[in-house]
Write a protein that holds these residues in place. Structure first.
Motif, short mmCIF file in Angstrom:
data_model
loop_
_atom_site.label_atom_id
_atom_site.label_comp_id
_atom_site.label_asym_id
_atom_site.label_seq_id
_atom_site.Cartn_x
_atom_site.Cartn_y
_atom_site.Cartn_z
N LEU A 100 -29.74 37.55 47.73
CA LEU A 100 -29.13 36.88 48.89
C LEU A 100 -27.62 37.10 48.78
N SER A 101 -27.10 38.03 49.57
CA SER A 101 -25.68 38.35 49.55
C SER A 101 -25.05 37.83 50.83
N THR A 102 -24.04 36.97 50.70
CA THR A 102 -23.48 36.30 51.87
C THR A 102 -21.96 36.45 51.92
N SER A 103 -21.42 36.30 53.10
CA SER A 103 -19.97 36.36 53.28
C SER A 103 -19.61 35.69 54.60
N GLN A 104 -18.52 34.96 54.58
CA GLN A 104 -18.03 34.33 55.81
C GLN A 104 -16.96 35.23 56.43
N ASP B 35 -35.05 44.30 48.27
CA ASP B 35 -35.95 43.21 48.64
C ASP B 35 -35.18 41.92 48.91
N GLY B 36 -33.95 42.08 49.45
CA GLY B 36 -33.12 40.90 49.70
C GLY B 36 -32.52 40.90 51.09
N TYR B 37 -31.65 39.92 51.33
CA TYR B 37 -30.99 39.75 52.62
C TYR B 37 -29.47 39.88 52.45
N GLY B 38 -28.85 40.45 53.47
CA GLY B 38 -27.41 40.39 53.61
C GLY B 38 -27.09 39.48 54.78
N VAL B 39 -26.33 38.43 54.55
CA VAL B 39 -26.04 37.45 55.60
C VAL B 39 -24.54 37.26 55.73
N SER B 40 -24.02 37.61 56.89
CA SER B 40 -22.63 37.33 57.22
C SER B 40 -22.61 36.29 58.33
N PHE C 22 -24.83 34.27 62.86
CA PHE C 22 -25.36 34.79 61.61
C PHE C 22 -25.81 36.24 61.83
N HIS C 23 -25.33 37.14 60.98
CA HIS C 23 -25.76 38.53 60.99
C HIS C 23 -26.66 38.73 59.78
N ILE C 24 -27.94 38.89 60.01
CA ILE C 24 -28.94 38.93 58.94
C ILE C 24 -29.52 40.34 58.85
N SER C 25 -29.38 40.95 57.68
CA SER C 25 -29.89 42.31 57.49
C SER C 25 -30.86 42.34 56.32
#
Length: 786
Positions: free
Chosen positions: A699-703, A733-738, A749-752
């Protein structure tokens, strides 16, 4: 492809009738103004460097000090005063300088005045640097009804007084920013073990404790000593290695994997005319570059007092990432007066200045972009898919560059026209828009910005501006040269300039004088509209281009992107709950991920370290012992609302403390990363570091920062909200969420993720985020009623 119009500026011939000189006045004028512009830039840079170098003192204070010393000393006999403002220094200099009066007195007074001024300047500079070392204010609660400690108030007052009489330029604070501190090894070990506790059972956690203890008592001490030496010597012990090993040495495609994107204001658009929007955006971008070059851009200040490092702005324009077999490099060119335009498979060189002056939006539209859009020439063989080289694997691209772009027309075109361009602008042939009844339109918009078709961007360029056929815009940015906050600042300027200040189509024609000028430039001038000049590519090169495109196509077809617009509430309700909006959203993501995956996983949130010289980012680990306890309570039907609220407040507080630690140089991951790099240089193996650096961030996130300056007031212009931007998934096997907090009542939310993963689904995760946010809202409302 049609070749660029050429003209001979100067020539001469010797015949039996004598020497005949032939020259073209127009081209010589262009050459003259180009040289004048270069000299002006050079002189301005020298002056600005001196002004920034003496900050927080000023050059005017130097002049006043020298003048005052001369006046006080030379007139003391007139006033019959025994006061010596130099405390004997002037008399000492007079005994050793062999000049006639009054020159001797003036020289001695000038030297003495400068010496005193220089001493005060050095004192102020290092005092300011010492003040910036204090970070206690970061940990103090702020807001309505909360007071700051006496120490922090005195500190704020001291900083204000030190900078009160100086107007800072973009790089003024660079010499006063402190170095990034190196955390103690023991502290980092404790923070790391605490961060992985909710991810491991007792057996695995005990094993990790033993590995950490063995590392700390063994090779860790030696690695720490080497890193301490680097932290004393380098301005920042992380940044150069971070750029090299995380970005430039990566051999996988940078499209999707590294590059990130940004979008337009989705509710508002000044024009549907593609050429007009491209003209306004290009003009605004060059105005921003002018502010950076002249250092007239105000540095970003925290609490209007503490500056952020500005070094990343220097490489915003005229910058390209150049591929290498083992490692790439960032090449920044001092100046560029043109951009590269890509349209319908063709590359165009588009000059943006004439006689040293930036063209107006009218000129850009009518005599540049509209002519490009109307041009029906056919791309050369291999040209249309040329950008795929920058989208595929790095090693084949590096080998192709050395083999096919070392010499000849294509080598010149690649270097002078594409890589030296200020930036790349893509005129799309498709349309994208926001439709509240069709969320897939926003998803399509995001995919167009993230990767396009896999060949219609120059992914190595610092940034590409994409202009859709219906006038919607966005950008795709390369990541190694800077972080998202820098591009967000540029984009905020461009959007506000275009939507608020320009706010309309670029008219077809303006005043009579402008009509005469553009006729002179484009009808009688030489090559101000010209094409890139790529020649047909050989079969071997086309084969490499095709192979790179196949890699890029497979990568982009595997992207599962969902843009979710949350309008039920925004930061307004979060503030009423007296919680940090960022911490609130991170807890929502933890709850959503647990419900989606059935377990906790290592979570990445990007934080900045720009409070320090040459700072870039640090990792915040939002999955904590406290967040896990709250999530479990939310899933436990026996938990009361009051208990859940209390656990949520505790989890948000811990997250905020972790974010503050990261900003203040007390992070975990950059320290461990640098220790790992040193271990590789020393060729020693560490089981602890090997395991830590191989842990996947599922789960990789960034504002996305919003409103870094006061240019955009969403209260006055509510339709100017931007959807922000995003990036591709970090783990297979994860998500990128900005995410972006776009207003009091709106979140994006930008979910990849990857379609090939059987455990992820971006649309499903978006629904989980929606449910988590709703449950948190209901939780507080229910607790308040009780």
């Amino acid at each position: 492809m049609a070749e660029a119009h050429s003209a001979v500026a100067f020539s001469f011939a010797i015949t039996h009738e004598g020497v005949h000189v032939n020259y073209d006045r127009e081209v010589l004028h262009v050459i003259w103004h180009s040289g004048v512009r270069s000299w002006r830039r050079s002189i301005r840079r020298v002056v600005n460097s001196v002004r920034c170098g003496v900050f927080p003192a000023t050059l005017s204070s130097l002049a006043l000090t020298i003048t005052g010393y001369n006046a006080m000393y030379l007139t003391r006999d007139l006033h019959k005063s025994d006061i010596d403002p130099s405390f004997g220094l002037i008399d000492l200099l007079r005994r050793h300088i062999n000049l006639d009066e009054p020159v001797k007195g003036i020289v001695c007074c000038t030297v003495s005045g400068f010496a005193v001024w220089f001493g005060v300047f050095i004192f102020m500079k290092y005092t300011l640097r010492t003040l910036f070392l204090y970070k206690g204010w970061m940990y103090e609660a702020r807001g309505k009804g909360r007071t700051m400690s006496v120490v922090s108030r005195l500190w704020f007052l001291a900083v204000k007084m030190m900078t009160k009489f100086s107007r800072p330029m973009l790089y003024s604070y660079q010499g006063s920013l402190p170095r990034l501190p190196l955390p103690a090894l023991d502290d980092t070990m404790k923070r790391y073990l605490r961060s992985v506790r909710p991810l491991m059972d007792d057996e695995n956690y005990e094993r990790m404790q033993n590995l950490a203890l063995e590392f700390q008592k063994g090779i860790g001490k030696k690695l720490q000593r080497y890193l301490l030496l680097k932290s004393w010597w380098a301005t920042n012990y992380v940044t150069d290695w971070w750029e090299e090993f995380v970005y430039l040495r990566g051999r996988s495609p940078i499209m999707v994997n590294s590059n990130f994107y940004g979008t337009d204001a989705i509710l508002l658009r000044p024009t549907r005319i593609q050429a007009a929007r491209a003209a306004n955006v290009t003009h605004a971008a060059f105005l921003f570059r002018r502010l950076v070059d002249r250092q007239q851009l105000q540095p970003i200040m925290v609490q209007n007092t503490v500056p952020l490092c500005s070094y990343q702005y220097e490489r915003t324009f005229n910058t390209s990432r150049v591929p290498g077999v083992q490692t790439d490099k960032i090449v920044h060119y001092g100046d560029s007066t043109h951009i590269t335009v890509y349209h319908a498979g063709r590359f165009f060189k588009m000059p943006c200045y004439y006689k040293g002056a930036l063209l107006t939006p009218r000129n850009f539209r009518c005599y540049q972009f509209e002519r490009i859009l109307a041009d029906e020439s056919v791309p050369e063989k291999g040209e249309a898919y040329l950008g795929a080289l920058t989208a595929g694997e790095r090693k084949p691209w590096a080998e192709a560059r050395m083999r096919f772009f070392r010499k000849g027309v294509n080598a010149v075109s690649l270097d002078l026209i594409v890589e030296r361009a200020a930036f790349v602008l893509v005129l799309e042939e498709e349309e994208c828009d926001y439709d509240e009844n069709d969320p897939s339109q926003l998803d399509k918009f995001g995919r167009t910005m993230l990767h396009g078709k896999g060949y219609d961007r120059w992914y190595d360029k610092s940034f590409n501006v994409i202009v859709m056929k219906n006038g919607k815009i966005g950008f795709n940015a390369e990541h190694s040269w800077a972080d998202a906050a820098i591009m967000s600042h540029l984009w905020e300027y461009v959007i506000t300039k275009d939507l608020i200040e320009e706010g309309a189509d670029a008219p077809v024609m303006g005043h009579l004088w402008e009509f005469i000028m553009v006729e002179d430039i484009f009808e009688n001038g030489y090559g101000y509209f010209c094409m890139c000049g790529f020649s047909p590519f050989v079969v071997e090169c086309i084969q490499v281009i095709d192979n790179s495109f196949k890699v890029a196509e497979a990568l982009l077809n595997d992207v599962d992107l969902r843009l979710y617009m949350h309008t039920l509430y925004g930061k307004g309700l979060m503030k009423k709950c007296r919680l940090s909006p960022d911490a609130y959203i991170q807890m929502a993501l933890q709850l959503a991920y647990f419900r989606d995956a059935g377990k906790f996983n290592l979570t990445y949130e990007a934080s900045m370290t720009r409070l320090f010289r040459d700072g870039r980012t640090e990792t915040v680990r939002p999955c904590t012992i406290e967040s896990a306890a709250w999530v479990k309570a939310m899933e436990d039907k026996s938990s009361t609302d009051e208990d859940c609220v209390a656990l949520l407040r505790k989890a948000c507080g811990q997250h905020q403390r972790g974010y503050q630690d990261a900003m203040c140089g007390k992070g975990i991951d950059r320290h461990l990363f640098c220790l790992y790099v040193i271990s590789k240089y020393l060729e020693v193996d560490s089981p602890f570091l090997n395991e830590v650096l191989s842990e996947p961030w599922r789960l990789s996130t960034s504002q996305t920062p919003h409103g870094q300056t006061n240019r955009m007031d969403l209260t006055k212009n509510p339709d100017c909200i931007s959807a922000g931007g995003g990036f591709g998934p970090v783990a297979d096997d994860g998500y990128g969420v900005s995410y972006i907090i776009a207003g009091e009542d709106t979140l994006f939310f930008h979910i990849s993720s990857k379609k090939s993963s059987p455990v992820t689904d971006s649309k499903r995760f978006a629904r989980q985020i929606e449910k988590a946010l709703l449950d948190m809202k209901n939780l507080f409302e229910s607790a308040q009623k009780k």
